[in-house]
Scaffold this motif. Sequence first.
Motif, PDB file in Angstrom:
ATOM      1  N   ARG A   1       4.084  19.700  -6.316  1.00  0.00           N
ATOM      2  CA  ARG A   1       5.317  20.274  -6.853  1.00  0.00           C
ATOM      3  C   ARG A   1       6.101  20.961  -5.747  1.00  0.00           C
ATOM      4  O   ARG A   1       5.551  21.766  -4.985  1.00  0.00           O
ATOM      5  N   TYR A   2       7.390  20.632  -5.683  1.00  0.00           N
ATOM      6  CA  TYR A   2       8.315  21.313  -4.783  1.00  0.00           C
ATOM      7  C   TYR A   2       9.321  22.066  -5.641  1.00  0.00           C
ATOM      8  O   TYR A   2       9.935  21.486  -6.552  1.00  0.00           O
ATOM      9  N   THR A   3       9.495  23.350  -5.370  1.00  0.00           N
ATOM     10  CA  THR A   3      10.464  24.162  -6.111  1.00  0.00           C
ATOM     11  C   THR A   3      11.327  24.943  -5.145  1.00  0.00           C
ATOM     12  O   THR A   3      10.916  25.264  -4.024  1.00  0.00           O
ATOM     13  N   SER A   4      12.543  25.250  -5.592  1.00  0.00           N
ATOM     14  CA  SER A   4      13.498  26.010  -4.801  1.00  0.00           C
ATOM     15  C   SER A   4      14.197  26.999  -5.718  1.00  0.00           C
ATOM     16  O   SER A   4      14.665  26.630  -6.796  1.00  0.00           O
ATOM     17  N   SER A   5      14.267  28.251  -5.296  1.00  0.00           N
ATOM     18  CA  SER A   5      14.950  29.265  -6.093  1.00  0.00           C
ATOM     19  C   SER A   5      15.883  30.066  -5.195  1.00  0.00           C
ATOM     20  O   SER A   5      15.584  30.333  -4.036  1.00  0.00           O
ATOM     21  N   GLY A   6      17.058  30.458  -5.752  1.00  0.00           N
ATOM     22  CA  GLY A   6      18.066  31.145  -4.964  1.00  0.00           C
ATOM     23  C   GLY A   6      18.958  30.158  -4.255  1.00  0.00           C
ATOM     24  O   GLY A   6      18.576  29.029  -3.970  1.00  0.00           O
TER      25      GLY A   6
ATOM     26  N   ILE B   1       0.855  -1.187   0.000  1.00  0.00           N
ATOM     27  CA  ILE B   1       0.000   0.000   0.000  1.00  0.00           C
ATOM     28  C   ILE B   1       0.893   1.240   0.000  1.00  0.00           C
ATOM     29  O   ILE B   1       1.745   1.400   0.870  1.00  0.00           O
ATOM     30  N   PRO B   2       0.725   2.116  -0.990  1.00  0.00           N
ATOM     31  CA  PRO B   2       1.696   3.203  -1.163  1.00  0.00           C
ATOM     32  C   PRO B   2       1.535   4.304  -0.124  1.00  0.00           C
ATOM     33  O   PRO B   2       0.430   4.595   0.348  1.00  0.00           O
ATOM     34  N   SER B   3       2.658   4.905   0.224  1.00  0.00           N
ATOM     35  CA  SER B   3       2.651   6.115   1.033  1.00  0.00           C
ATOM     36  C   SER B   3       2.541   7.313   0.105  1.00  0.00           C
ATOM     37  O   SER B   3       2.684   7.200  -1.113  1.00  0.00           O
ATOM     38  N   PHE B   4       2.273   8.473   0.678  1.00  0.00           N
ATOM     39  CA  PHE B   4       2.385   9.710  -0.086  1.00  0.00           C
ATOM     40  C   PHE B   4       3.170  10.715   0.745  1.00  0.00           C
ATOM     41  O   PHE B   4       3.183  10.658   1.981  1.00  0.00           O
ATOM     42  N   GLU B   5       3.865  11.605   0.040  1.00  0.00           N
ATOM     43  CA  GLU B   5       4.820  12.487   0.698  1.00  0.00           C
ATOM     44  C   GLU B   5       4.386  13.948   0.604  1.00  0.00           C
ATOM     45  O   GLU B   5       3.871  14.382  -0.429  1.00  0.00           O
ATOM     46  N   ILE B   6       4.629  14.691   1.673  1.00  0.00           N
ATOM     47  CA  ILE B   6       4.392  16.126   1.725  1.00  0.00           C
ATOM     48  C   ILE B   6       5.690  16.788   2.176  1.00  0.00           C
ATOM     49  O   ILE B   6       6.201  16.490   3.257  1.00  0.00           O
ATOM     50  N   ASP B   7       6.240  17.653   1.326  1.00  0.00           N
ATOM     51  CA  ASP B   7       7.489  18.343   1.664  1.00  0.00           C
ATOM     52  C   ASP B   7       7.150  19.546   2.539  1.00  0.00           C
ATOM     53  O   ASP B   7       6.416  20.450   2.127  1.00  0.00           O
ATOM     54  N   ILE B   8       7.658  19.521   3.769  1.00  0.00           N
ATOM     55  CA  ILE B   8       7.343  20.591   4.718  1.00  0.00           C
ATOM     56  C   ILE B   8       8.519  21.548   4.897  1.00  0.00           C
ATOM     57  O   ILE B   8       8.556  22.322   5.857  1.00  0.00           O
ATOM     58  N   SER B   9       9.475  21.532   3.948  1.00  0.00           N
ATOM     59  CA  SER B   9      10.637  22.418   4.058  1.00  0.00           C
ATOM     60  C   SER B   9      10.271  23.899   4.147  1.00  0.00           C
ATOM     61  O   SER B   9      10.973  24.660   4.828  1.00  0.00           O
ATOM     62  N   PRO B  10       9.198  24.388   3.488  1.00  0.00           N
ATOM     63  CA  PRO B  10       8.838  25.797   3.686  1.00  0.00           C
ATOM     64  C   PRO B  10       8.499  26.148   5.129  1.00  0.00           C
ATOM     65  O   PRO B  10       8.477  27.343   5.483  1.00  0.00           O
ATOM     66  N   TRP B  11       8.244  25.155   5.969  1.00  0.00           N
ATOM     67  CA  TRP B  11       7.874  25.401   7.363  1.00  0.00           C
ATOM     68  C   TRP B  11       9.085  25.466   8.303  1.00  0.00           C
ATOM     69  O   TRP B  11       8.929  25.672   9.514  1.00  0.00           O
ATOM     70  N   LEU B  12      10.296  25.298   7.776  1.00  0.00           N
ATOM     71  CA  LEU B  12      11.453  25.138   8.656  1.00  0.00           C
ATOM     72  C   LEU B  12      11.769  26.376   9.475  1.00  0.00           C
ATOM     73  O   LEU B  12      12.313  26.273  10.582  1.00  0.00           O
TER      74      LEU B  12
ATOM     75  N   LEU C   1      21.594  27.282  -3.667  1.00  0.00           N
ATOM     76  CA  LEU C   1      21.770  26.082  -4.475  1.00  0.00           C
ATOM     77  C   LEU C   1      20.425  25.686  -5.062  1.00  0.00           C
ATOM     78  O   LEU C   1      19.422  25.608  -4.354  1.00  0.00           O
ATOM     79  N   LEU C   2      20.382  25.435  -6.359  1.00  0.00           N
ATOM     80  CA  LEU C   2      19.131  25.157  -7.036  1.00  0.00           C
ATOM     81  C   LEU C   2      18.996  23.665  -7.313  1.00  0.00           C
ATOM     82  O   LEU C   2      19.541  23.156  -8.296  1.00  0.00           O
ATOM     83  N   PRO C   3      18.320  22.916  -6.446  1.00  0.00           N
ATOM     84  CA  PRO C   3      18.124  21.484  -6.722  1.00  0.00           C
ATOM     85  C   PRO C   3      17.063  21.297  -7.796  1.00  0.00           C
ATOM     86  O   PRO C   3      16.338  22.212  -8.154  1.00  0.00           O
ATOM     87  N   LEU C   4      16.988  20.095  -8.296  1.00  0.00           N
ATOM     88  CA  LEU C   4      16.003  19.757  -9.302  1.00  0.00           C
ATOM     89  C   LEU C   4      14.598  19.918  -8.729  1.00  0.00           C
ATOM     90  O   LEU C   4      14.296  19.390  -7.673  1.00  0.00           O
ATOM     91  N   PRO C   5      13.728  20.689  -9.397  1.00  0.00           N
ATOM     92  CA  PRO C   5      12.331  20.751  -8.931  1.00  0.00           C
ATOM     93  C   PRO C   5      11.718  19.350  -8.977  1.00  0.00           C
ATOM     94  O   PRO C   5      12.023  18.548  -9.862  1.00  0.00           O
ATOM     95  N   ILE C   6      10.882  19.073  -8.027  1.00  0.00           N
ATOM     96  CA  ILE C   6      10.227  17.766  -7.956  1.00  0.00           C
ATOM     97  C   ILE C   6       8.751  17.951  -8.255  1.00  0.00           C
ATOM     98  O   ILE C   6       8.061  18.702  -7.564  1.00  0.00           O
ATOM     99  N   THR C   7       8.283  17.268  -9.297  1.00  0.00           N
ATOM    100  CA  THR C   7       6.874  17.308  -9.668  1.00  0.00           C
ATOM    101  C   THR C   7       6.360  15.884  -9.795  1.00  0.00           C
ATOM    102  O   THR C   7       6.949  15.066 -10.499  1.00  0.00           O
ATOM    103  N   ASN C   8       5.289  15.601  -9.094  1.00  0.00           N
ATOM    104  CA  ASN C   8       4.645  14.290  -9.159  1.00  0.00           C
ATOM    105  C   ASN C   8       3.200  14.487  -9.601  1.00  0.00           C
ATOM    106  O   ASN C   8       2.477  15.320  -9.034  1.00  0.00           O
ATOM    107  N   SER C   9       2.777  13.731 -10.599  1.00  0.00           N
ATOM    108  CA  SER C   9       1.399  13.836 -11.072  1.00  0.00           C
ATOM    109  C   SER C   9       0.810  12.442 -11.238  1.00  0.00           C
ATOM    110  O   SER C   9       1.533  11.470 -11.475  1.00  0.00           O
ATOM    111  N   TYR C  10      -0.507  12.344 -11.111  1.00  0.00           N
ATOM    112  CA  TYR C  10      -1.166  11.053 -11.220  1.00  0.00           C
ATOM    113  C   TYR C  10      -2.565  11.220 -11.801  1.00  0.00           C
ATOM    114  O   TYR C  10      -3.196  12.280 -11.708  1.00  0.00           O
TER     115      TYR C  10
ATOM    116  N   ARG D   1      17.124  30.694   0.058  1.00  0.00           N
ATOM    117  CA  ARG D   1      16.347  30.326  -1.123  1.00  0.00           C
ATOM    118  C   ARG D   1      14.861  30.350  -0.781  1.00  0.00           C
ATOM    119  O   ARG D   1      14.476  30.218   0.392  1.00  0.00           O
ATOM    120  N   SER D   2      14.064  30.517  -1.814  1.00  0.00           N
ATOM    121  CA  SER D   2      12.614  30.521  -1.667  1.00  0.00           C
ATOM    122  C   SER D   2      12.087  29.131  -1.987  1.00  0.00           C
ATOM    123  O   SER D   2      12.362  28.579  -3.057  1.00  0.00           O
TER     124      SER D   2
END
Length: 599
Positions: free
Chosen positions: A448-453, A302-313, A455-464, A414-415
């Motif tokens: 979608r998780y995005t980061s600007s400014g 049974i799959p998990s799902f992920e929520i990136d909470i980095s904007p809350w740090l 170090l620029l990591p790869l944006p992560i986009t998941n769709s279903y 970064r934003s």
Amino acid sequence: MYSGFVLLAALHFLRGCHSLSDGTLAGERAVQSGATPLLEIFQVEAPLRKTYDGAACKKVVIQHEFAASYGTPYVGSYSPPANCKFTTTIFNLSITSYGINYDRLGLIYFGDVELWRLTTAMPVRTGIFSNYQKDVTIFDPILRSEQKVIMTMDNIYDSTFTGAWNVTLTALYYDDHKTLTPANKILPISSQSSAQNRISVFSLPDGNATSQITLPRNTERAVVSILASGNGAEEFWFRNVESEYLNTFNNSVLYGYSPFREVQLLIDGNLAGVSWPFPIVFTGGISPGLWVPIVGIDAFDIPSFEIDISPWLGLLCDGKAHTFELKVVGYDSKNTFGSINSNWWVSASVFVWTDPQGKQTKGSSIQSSVPRPDFKLTPKITSSAGTNTSMYLKLTASRKLSHTARITTSSGTRSLTWAQDLSYTNVEDYTNLGYNKTLTQITRGSARYTSSGGLLPLPITNSYYWPIHFTSDNLVPINPQVKNQTLIASIDRSSVETTIPILPYLTKSVSQIFPSILTTRQAGDSVYFWNNTYYQFAGAIDPAKGTVGTTEQWYSFLDSDTAYGRYVKAVDGYEPVLIVDKEFGEAISVPNTDVSSAE
């Protein structure tokens, strides 16, 4: 059974696991003592590796028989392998069962952290076996320390339910010469019950799924992974009706609180992200004749799902405890959100990456947009001579949410943005006084998780895109104690996903040059007979003679490391037969599920 609708729920109490007692890997075959081979039950899935040979080391983590096991979990211990260099860990779960029983739900915990949630197949008298592999490398910090292991598989075992479950979980460790970047900490959002030798799952809506979490002050990335599944009256939540229509028919049992479910993550009372869950169908669901020997999509994992909470740090890295809460809500025509039936089992883990320089993370206030979903309900009821004969319900929903903040770590400022966009349509059409039903549901979403400014990591986009269409016609005799009832059912559903899996990507256990692309479709028809003389109020688990089901599945997977396709077709009856099984070293074309009635 009382009706086809009751069949959907009554064939499912609680569920479980799969296992070969000797830890056999996929591709091997188990043989019953004697000459009768066990029936292999399998989930179509892309292989995790080209071969499972060459493990640097391996060890048996669980070896246990679940017989009369309600409220009695397996409790053991785990220690990491000594003198073994490894980067990748794969769990192989092997299960055998002989006799008659329902499918069972299994949960595996290391301490208070849930690593795997799964269901078994429904056994047959001559015996079944299954093997399934799960990559658990994302749990690397836990796998390298001593742990209490707790597995639950609540099972009835008596003169009627004669199927026990022999379970073996084997850990396979590989040295793939990768440089891993696993989370520094994994913090559970769970009931913290391992000290009492119980699994740490929350049960909603009866419980309160909250935990107090204190993040390290130097956290630079945090992702919450959530496991949630409906059981009992909530197992088929997607075919429930709005509560005001529960008594439309007086000869069938309906379940309420709508066919809509939203799993929510709240931080200090504020909505951080949601999931509109995949409609899991377990191996007794809709009709048991559909799932032998091919089980439903994701039934064994049974799959998990992920929520990136980095904007809350900026808020969470203050050294104080914060309240993390999980909720499951339905649709209420008066209040937007409403309650649910019992029971949803939920738990989660916070994966934390810390700044190696130890600098405290700072951040701006969060700019959030979290409007409530837009819902529209269209009902229509037809009556004749004062009796309701049919009912049509169409429910649509959509929602968007986002959180943005500026975060400063030793690598710069970064934003960060976490955003979700979801839509949903569910159409239920009851005819023949409610005995016959057609359901069509479409769920679409993206995160979608995005980061600007900085170090620029790869944006992560998941769709279903998850379409499902099924029908069930229930033919009830005047005397169901003597004459067989008949369930005529069909299903057509797909899972189409384009993803960069967040946790494996951050752990670097996968080399994601481009997103993985999964397209799979299952289509099947079944005629199922049973009577109430076998088991009072539940009907026979053993199908009567004449039962037949046909299921086929197309599966296509492509990522930077793997290209895989498979087509299978099976006929289920007294002697289930896999009549087509073709594998391809490339992605294949997959036909579409027809959900035009909901579009």
